[in-house]
Design a protein around this motif. Structure first.
Motif, short mmCIF file in Angstrom:
data_model
loop_
_atom_site.label_atom_id
_atom_site.label_comp_id
_atom_site.label_asym_id
_atom_site.label_seq_id
_atom_site.Cartn_x
_atom_site.Cartn_y
_atom_site.Cartn_z
N ILE A 8 25.68 41.92 43.10
CA ILE A 8 26.62 41.94 41.97
C ILE A 8 28.02 41.60 42.46
CG2 ILE A 8 27.65 43.38 40.17
CD1 ILE A 8 24.72 42.48 39.70
N LYS A 9 28.38 42.04 43.68
CA LYS A 9 29.66 41.64 44.27
C LYS A 9 29.71 40.12 44.41
CE LYS A 9 31.00 45.70 47.01
NZ LYS A 9 31.26 46.20 48.38
N GLN A 10 28.59 39.52 44.83
CA GLN A 10 28.55 38.07 44.99
C GLN A 10 28.75 37.37 43.65
OE1 GLN A 10 28.06 36.28 48.06
NE2 GLN A 10 28.87 34.72 46.67
N VAL A 11 28.13 37.89 42.58
CA VAL A 11 28.31 37.32 41.24
C VAL A 11 29.78 37.38 40.84
CG1 VAL A 11 27.85 37.71 38.79
CG2 VAL A 11 25.97 37.78 40.42
N LEU A 12 30.38 38.55 41.00
CA LEU A 12 31.79 38.72 40.62
C LEU A 12 32.70 37.81 41.44
CD1 LEU A 12 31.77 42.60 40.27
CD2 LEU A 12 32.22 40.98 38.43
N LEU A 13 32.42 37.73 42.73
CA LEU A 13 33.23 36.88 43.60
C LEU A 13 33.15 35.43 43.14
CD1 LEU A 13 34.99 36.77 46.15
CD2 LEU A 13 32.91 36.39 47.47
N ASN A 14 31.95 34.94 42.84
CA ASN A 14 31.79 33.55 42.39
C ASN A 14 32.54 33.28 41.09
OD1 ASN A 14 30.12 33.12 44.57
ND2 ASN A 14 28.22 33.21 43.41
N LEU A 15 32.43 34.21 40.13
CA LEU A 15 33.05 33.99 38.82
C LEU A 15 34.57 34.13 38.88
CD1 LEU A 15 30.50 35.83 36.49
CD2 LEU A 15 30.61 33.41 37.06
N ILE A 16 35.05 35.10 39.67
CA ILE A 16 36.51 35.27 39.80
C ILE A 16 37.11 34.10 40.58
CG2 ILE A 16 38.34 36.74 40.74
CD1 ILE A 16 36.51 39.15 40.24
N GLN A 17 36.39 33.61 41.57
CA GLN A 17 36.87 32.44 42.31
C GLN A 17 37.00 31.23 41.38
OE1 GLN A 17 38.37 32.62 45.04
NE2 GLN A 17 36.99 32.41 46.79
N ASP A 18 36.05 31.10 40.44
CA ASP A 18 36.13 30.01 39.48
C ASP A 18 37.37 30.16 38.59
OD1 ASP A 18 34.87 27.71 37.96
OD2 ASP A 18 35.01 29.20 36.38
N ALA A 19 37.62 31.40 38.14
CA ALA A 19 38.82 31.66 37.33
C ALA A 19 40.08 31.35 38.13
CB ALA A 19 38.82 33.12 36.87
N ARG A 20 40.05 31.67 39.42
CA ARG A 20 41.19 31.38 40.30
C ARG A 20 41.45 29.88 40.38
NH1 ARG A 20 40.52 31.39 46.50
NH2 ARG A 20 42.54 30.59 47.16
N LEU A 21 40.40 29.09 40.50
CA LEU A 21 40.56 27.63 40.53
C LEU A 21 41.18 27.13 39.23
CD1 LEU A 21 37.17 26.46 42.10
CD2 LEU A 21 39.43 26.16 43.10
N ARG A 22 40.73 27.70 38.12
CA ARG A 22 41.20 27.24 36.81
C ARG A 22 42.68 27.55 36.59
NH1 ARG A 22 36.65 25.89 33.66
NH2 ARG A 22 34.70 26.57 34.64
N VAL A 23 43.11 28.79 36.91
CA VAL A 23 44.52 29.14 36.68
C VAL A 23 45.45 28.37 37.61
CG1 VAL A 23 44.01 31.44 35.77
CG2 VAL A 23 44.47 31.16 38.20
N ASN A 24 44.93 27.94 38.75
CA ASN A 24 45.76 27.18 39.68
C ASN A 24 45.99 25.74 39.22
OD1 ASN A 24 46.54 29.05 41.63
ND2 ASN A 24 44.61 28.87 42.73
N THR A 25 45.37 25.35 38.08
CA THR A 25 45.66 24.03 37.52
C THR A 25 46.95 24.07 36.69
OG1 THR A 25 44.35 24.45 35.52
CG2 THR A 25 43.21 23.43 37.38
N ARG A 26 47.44 25.26 36.41
CA ARG A 26 48.70 25.38 35.65
C ARG A 26 49.85 24.84 36.50
NH1 ARG A 26 48.81 29.04 31.25
NH2 ARG A 26 51.04 29.29 31.60
N GLU A 27 50.71 24.05 35.88
CA GLU A 27 51.85 23.49 36.62
C GLU A 27 52.85 24.58 36.98
OE1 GLU A 27 53.56 20.28 34.49
OE2 GLU A 27 51.74 19.05 34.53
N ASP A 28 53.03 25.56 36.08
CA ASP A 28 53.95 26.66 36.39
C ASP A 28 53.22 27.73 37.17
OD1 ASP A 28 52.43 27.03 34.00
OD2 ASP A 28 53.56 28.86 33.63
N SER A 29 53.85 28.22 38.23
CA SER A 29 53.25 29.27 39.05
C SER A 29 53.42 30.64 38.41
CB SER A 29 53.87 29.28 40.45
OG SER A 29 55.26 29.49 40.36
#
Length: 363
Positions: free
Chosen positions: A267-288
């Motif tokens: 379950i930690k692996q599932v959470l890590l994979n999904l949160i990492q995906d969210a991290r990639l997505r928010v990093n597409t924002r031009e503003d930090s």
């Protein structure tokens, strides 16, 4: 024999496809198989065989080698081997060495020479289906063993990193304390600030190492009643330094939920994979500023059954093609959730991953 068939559950009945260009032979084979409790259907041409195999599930294919159409039975079997996990038994009136050698390359589960009696057919079918099920089980076991070894390796590496880094890190922290004391004695503000910065960065390194070791400690796949809030906190802590560096605010909304029967490390692996995906997505924002990931945990009920729902929402500026959908981790994630009898879906409108885990009461 009829009584046996009537007592079988429909889901237990094995489906067999007979690929045979002699219609009378095909009908006789299907009739015999049905007497033994199988669901059997037949086709006579190569193209029809491929269409049936690609559109339906079969537990076994009985394949005549000589067929009408652009391909013979061996070519079709080779295609099945590349795309499906369906055992094949060859049916043929030809037993020459060249044919046998061609057939061997497709690794068939049996080889029946025409004419054959119903008992030989039954034994060959039973053995082929049983062997196929055993092989699938072995592959699952091997996959789980490999996964366990992976986590054991991570744990060993983490322990090694901890040992190799913590010793010199302790010396750096001690030296920073001495420099800080000297700076205070001499009222050297610049030196004092540098010593405090050394201490701050060293403590950050120590925390990263601690999180790595803590995260990798649970290396087995034992099922236990686990606290999802603790698992979520552990996973967020593991990624905390990345969030700080990238200006990501990770918010948690925790409801009052019971413990869940699960394999915590998976379950930690599932959470890590999904949160990492969210991290990639928010990093597409031009503003930090304003990069937010929200993780919510709540108790839900549907069709009289209780389950825990975990939602991971991001405010990324676009739906990344480079996200989890293109990574092998999505297949792993879905597989783990399916193993736990849960569900996973993507809500593009709210840019969220939503997955559920059933609540199983202790016996």
């Amino acid at each position: 024999m009829t009584a046996i068939v009537e007592n079988q559950k429909e889901t237990d009945v094995k489906k067999i496809l007979v690929v045979e260009d002699e219609r009378i032979i095909a009908i006789n084979i299907c009739s015999t198989l049905k007497q033994y409790g199988y669901h059997a259907t037949y086709v006579s041409e190569a193209n029809d065989a491929i269409e049936q195999i690609e559109s339906e599930h079969f537990d076994l294919v009985l394949m005549d080698i000589m067929l009408n159409g652009p391909m013979d039975g061996i070519e079709i079997a080779a295609r099945i081997k590349r795309t499906k996990e369906i055992p094949v038994i060859y049916l043929t009136a030809y037993s020459d060495e060249a044919t046998i050698n061609r057939a061997k390359t497709t690794e068939p589960f049996g080889y029946l020479i025409k004419p054959f009696n119903s008992r030989d057919l039954y034994i060959s079918v039973e053995m082929a289906i049983y062997k196929s099920q055993v092989q699938k089980h072995i592959r699952i076991v091997e996959s789980r063993l490999a996964e366990n070894q992976k986590w054991e390796t991570i744990a060993l590496v983490a322990s090694g990193i901890s040992h190799e880094i913590n010793n010199p890190l302790t010396s750096i922290l001690n030296l920073a304390d001495l420099i800080l004391l000297e700076a205070k004695k001499t009222s050297n503000t610049s030196l004092k600030e540098k010593a405090e910065k050394i201490t701050e960065e060293s403590e950050r390194i120590a925390k990263i190492v601690k999180n790595l070791v803590s995260y990798s400690q649970s290396t087995n796949s034992q099922w236990t009643y686990s606290n999802l809030i603790s698992i979520l906190n552990d996973t967020r802590s593991f990624l905390h330094q990345y969030f700080l560096k990238e200006g990501i605010q990770c918010e948690m909304e925790m409801g009052d939920v019971p413990h869940v029967y699960c394999q915590p490390q998976k379950i930690k692996q599932v959470l890590l994979n999904l949160i990492q995906d969210a991290r990639l997505r928010v990093n597409t924002r031009e503003d930090s500023i304003g990069r937010i990931i929200t993780i919510s945990l709540s108790l839900k009920q549907e069709a009289g059954k209780d389950f825990v729902q975990i939602q991971i929402q991001d405010n990324g500026s676009e739906d990344l093609l480079m996200g989890i959908s293109q990574m092998n981790s999505l297949d792993v994630t879905r597989s783990i959730i399916a193993e736990h009898k849960g569900s996973l879906r993507r809500d593009e409108e709210n840019s969220s991953w939503i997955f559920t885990l059933p609540i199983v009461n202790p016996v």
